[in-house]
Each structure stands twice: as C-alpha cells, then as structure tokens.
Design an enzyme around this catalytic site. Sequence first.
Site, PDB file in Angstrom:
ATOM      1  N   SER A 152       3.503  -3.286 -13.411  1.00 20.77           N
ATOM      2  CA  SER A 152       2.775  -2.063 -13.102  1.00 20.77           C
ATOM      3  C   SER A 152       2.145  -1.504 -14.377  1.00 20.77           C
ATOM      4  CB  SER A 152       3.726  -1.056 -12.445  1.00 20.77           C
ATOM      5  OG  SER A 152       3.033  -0.042 -11.784  1.00 20.77           O
ATOM      6  N   ARG A 221       6.673  12.383  -6.291  1.00 19.15           N
ATOM      7  CA  ARG A 221       7.503  11.178  -6.280  1.00 19.15           C
ATOM      8  C   ARG A 221       7.599  10.589  -4.883  1.00 19.15           C
ATOM      9  NH1 ARG A 221       9.020   6.810  -9.065  1.00 19.15           N
ATOM     10  NH2 ARG A 221      11.148   6.141  -8.592  1.00 19.15           N
ATOM     11  N   ASP A 317       2.342  -6.414  -2.095  1.00 13.79           N
ATOM     12  CA  ASP A 317       2.000  -5.261  -2.927  1.00 13.79           C
ATOM     13  C   ASP A 317       0.636  -4.716  -2.512  1.00 13.79           C
ATOM     14  OD1 ASP A 317       1.560  -3.395  -4.900  1.00 13.79           O
ATOM     15  OD2 ASP A 317       1.907  -4.756  -6.579  1.00 13.79           O
ATOM     16  N   HIS A 350       5.394  -3.345  -3.957  1.00 14.71           N
ATOM     17  CA  HIS A 350       5.191  -3.255  -5.403  1.00 14.71           C
ATOM     18  C   HIS A 350       6.505  -3.322  -6.173  1.00 14.71           C
ATOM     19  CE1 HIS A 350       3.112  -2.191  -9.080  1.00 14.71           C
ATOM     20  NE2 HIS A 350       3.887  -1.132  -9.256  1.00 14.71           N
ATOM     21  N   ASP A 351       7.555  -2.764  -5.616  1.00 16.45           N
ATOM     22  CA  ASP A 351       8.851  -2.727  -6.300  1.00 16.45           C
ATOM     23  C   ASP A 351       9.510  -4.093  -6.444  1.00 16.45           C
ATOM     24  OD1 ASP A 351       9.018  -0.136  -7.060  1.00 16.45           O
ATOM     25  OD2 ASP A 351      10.389   0.508  -5.476  1.00 16.45           O
TER      26      ASP A 351
END
Length: 499
Positions: A152, A221, A317, A350-351
Amino acid sequence: MEEGSVGIIETEKYTYPKTIELDSGKDFGPIDIAYETYGELNEEKSNAILICHALSGDAHAAGWHKGDEKPGWWDNMIGPRKTFDTDRYFVICSNVLGGCKGTTGPPSINPETGESYGLDFPVITVSDMVKVQKKLIDHLGIDQLFAVSGGSLGGMQALDWAVSFPDSVRFCIPMATTAISSPQQIAFNEVRRRAVMSDPKWREGDYYGGQPPEDGLSLARMIGHILFLSDESMRQKFGRRLKDKEEYSFDFSTDFEVESYLHYKGDKFVKNFDANSYLYITRAIDYFDLTNGGEISLEEAFDRVSAKFLIVAITSDWLYPSYQSKDIVKALQANDVEVTYSEIKSSYGHDAFLIEHGQLKYIVRNFLSRISVRDIVTDVPIVRKDTSIKKASEIMISSEQTHLPVSTKGGKLAGIITAWDIAKSVAEGRESMDKVMTGEVVTATPDESINSVTEKMKKHNISALPVVDESGKIKGIITSDIISQLFTGEKIFTENSNP
C-alpha cells in the site's frame, strides 16, 4: 525448521539535526525518526532490508513490546526463518515523516513555539518520507539496501526509493500499490479527511491538550476499513448475521455484525492514532505520482532504476486493483528492467498483503533465489603486482578486507592476496607481491548463479572469489560471508581457508 520470533523489541530514535528540502519547497528540520531493527548487520553491511509501513502502521513491524497483547504489524513476515529471515537479513522499519508513533509529525512539539505543530506542520509527500528514511539509512552506515519492501503506502515508498535513489537499492518489492494515485483513490481519501474535519472537536487541528476528534477519526477509519476488505471476505466473515438479536430493531441502532465490527475498528483506531497525522498521510498518498503530474511518462520515470523488481498484486484488491501493478510492470519492461509479477490469490482484499504470509513467503523467497553474482558483488580495493607488501597491508587494514585482487597494468586479474599471505610474507621478510600472491585463482562472473559460486567455494575450500568480466577485468569480489547470511544461513567454508 520452525519459524521463530525476534522476541522483545524496543523502538529506537535517531534525530537528524539539519533540515531537508521538502517537495513543497520548504526546509524542515530537525527531525526525529523512530525505528526498529531485527537481525544483525553483516560486516559488509550488505544484508539490510528496509520495510515500509502502510497508512496506519508504524516502526513496530515485528516482535513484541513489553506488555503488548499482540506483536508488530508484520510479525508473520519478519523473524527467524520467516519471509524476511532475520537469521540472514538485517531488517529495518521506521515510522514515516508525518506520523504519530515517534517520528516528527503534527503531534510533535514545534521547537519554535513549544507546542504541537498541528496544522503548522508542513504538507509532505511520499518522496519526503523517503528522503527522511535515507537519512536514517545513512546514519546506520548502509550505502546500499539489499531490498526495500512494503504494501500500500509502503509499496509507494519502495517505488520511490528505487526511483529517487537508484544506486541504493538492489531489490524492490512493492505490494498492493500503485505508481499514480487514481481519482477514485483520491476521492476516498478526501471523504475520510472530511469525516475528521467535520468533527467539531477537530478545531482546525488545534485539539492537543483537549478532547481529540474521536468521532470523526473513527468514521474515517470505518470508511477506510471497508476499502481494505473485499465483498467476498465480508460475506464470508459476516454475511447478513445480526448482532446479539434475533430480528431487526426497526430503528438506527446496530443490527448487523458487520456494523458492530466497523464500530469496533473505528473505536480501537482512535486510541492509537492521531487525527492530524491521518490527514497529512492521506494527502501524501494523494500526491503520489511518479509521472510528476504527467510531465513525464511512467516509462521515463523508471529510466534510471537499477534494482530488480518483484511486483505483487492481490486478485480481490479493489482499492489498488491489479491493473495498476501491471502498469508498473509494463513501464519497467519498457526500460529492460528485470521484473517479476505475482498475484496473491485471496478473498481478503487489500489487506491480503498483511494476512497471506504463506503465499508471500513462497513468492518472495522464490524471487530472491534468482539472485546472481552481480546482485551481491562487493567493491574492493585492487592492488597492482608492483604494490609493496607494506602498502598492500595498509590497504587491507583500512578497507577491512581479508582478500585483495591483484591486477595487471591493464586492470585484468593477475592473482589474489590474502591476510594470511601478508602475515606470512612479513614473518619471512618478503617485500615483493608476486612472490606471495596466488596466481592460479578461481573466479566468478557477474552473471553466474549463487549456487554455482557456492559449489566452487565448497569444492576448493575458499572464502572469496574475484569477480571478472569476459575480458578478465576485475569487477569486485564475492565472499562466503555474504552468501552465508543471505542464502544458506550456515557457514559453507572453513574460517581460515586460503586460496
């Protein structure tokens, strides 16, 4: 062998005492840099790997802080026998400029006012973050990083390292990232920033000493965390299950498990992160563009890089989709840069670069196993056949080398002299180089594989090979210490072997 932990770790701090010129044109400094290291730096200082963290990360990438309930954010990747094996590599991770975990950022004290910078902190870029990291690497005495990696925002830093300091990186491993922040990515960042800035407690960034904008940062968040997951991962993890109830409440309280999870993530985040740092770091991500606003092409952006690349994307992602990674690959290939492309097959979104350590270990280790001699060759002083023994010994002592190639007038290899040779010649009162050097020398070529070199060392019981090109000119030396630490994890020769 079983993977291990780096154990209890303490964060260190280095203060760069001068100023750096930011991309905005402002000079800024001094700068505190919080960092952690894992493993040991070898004598040649050639086994250092820089790990760059993502938006909400920090310098604590591996191991445990005393009293913590969980280890560093990439602990599943860093440690003995893990992907970034600390038995072989010296791993470094620092908190970025603008952060809130020890490196100078908006919460830090402005020496001119004695109060937190707040919005007086200058707007920064990813390149500015990398400039500060370079000051840390210089402080550690490392001329060239073996590798730089991150996901990222960390991947953006890795790319910027390869572009801004092409001679300082041998291998670049960006994951789940882009070379240019897209309009959609910028839009999501703006929504998150507005969530923070719309909180009345934000007070134009001047909330230090009072109540921070927890509601706004928590909402930011929550939005971000949705981007980090995928539709499939959320379906698998939550489905449409209700939270502690059997039926809908028919009001606006929390009904679904996924809602509860997002509230939990938001509430937890505000306890560990500064709202202004969130604004500054997301803005730095917005500005990331290796084409400098289209002034150059992406191919031109990479025209000076010298590192080898492993580009890693994630199939699910949607924040940094794989086409952006493929654009990087195409631009590198257009410059004849050696690049490998791999995709993590995962439903985590994405994680996944934080979670799929099994796939990453295979991908990264397979990439690093392709290293050739030219990737780890070490520069070494060269002595001539007519150099005196006394002078050769002085060169050997000052350079801290135990083997020195001996050259002809034309720069071709004539032999090699070792510390043992010099000690023997001094004891015997000899002064001439050609009487003590070894003329019949086993050599390596720049394109030779590490496995081939290792076999030569084992066969001939030697610890260093001069590296020569096709014409016989000396290009450097490769030592068993480097090979042992980076690849085999064990000694492959006797300590005092003599060529």
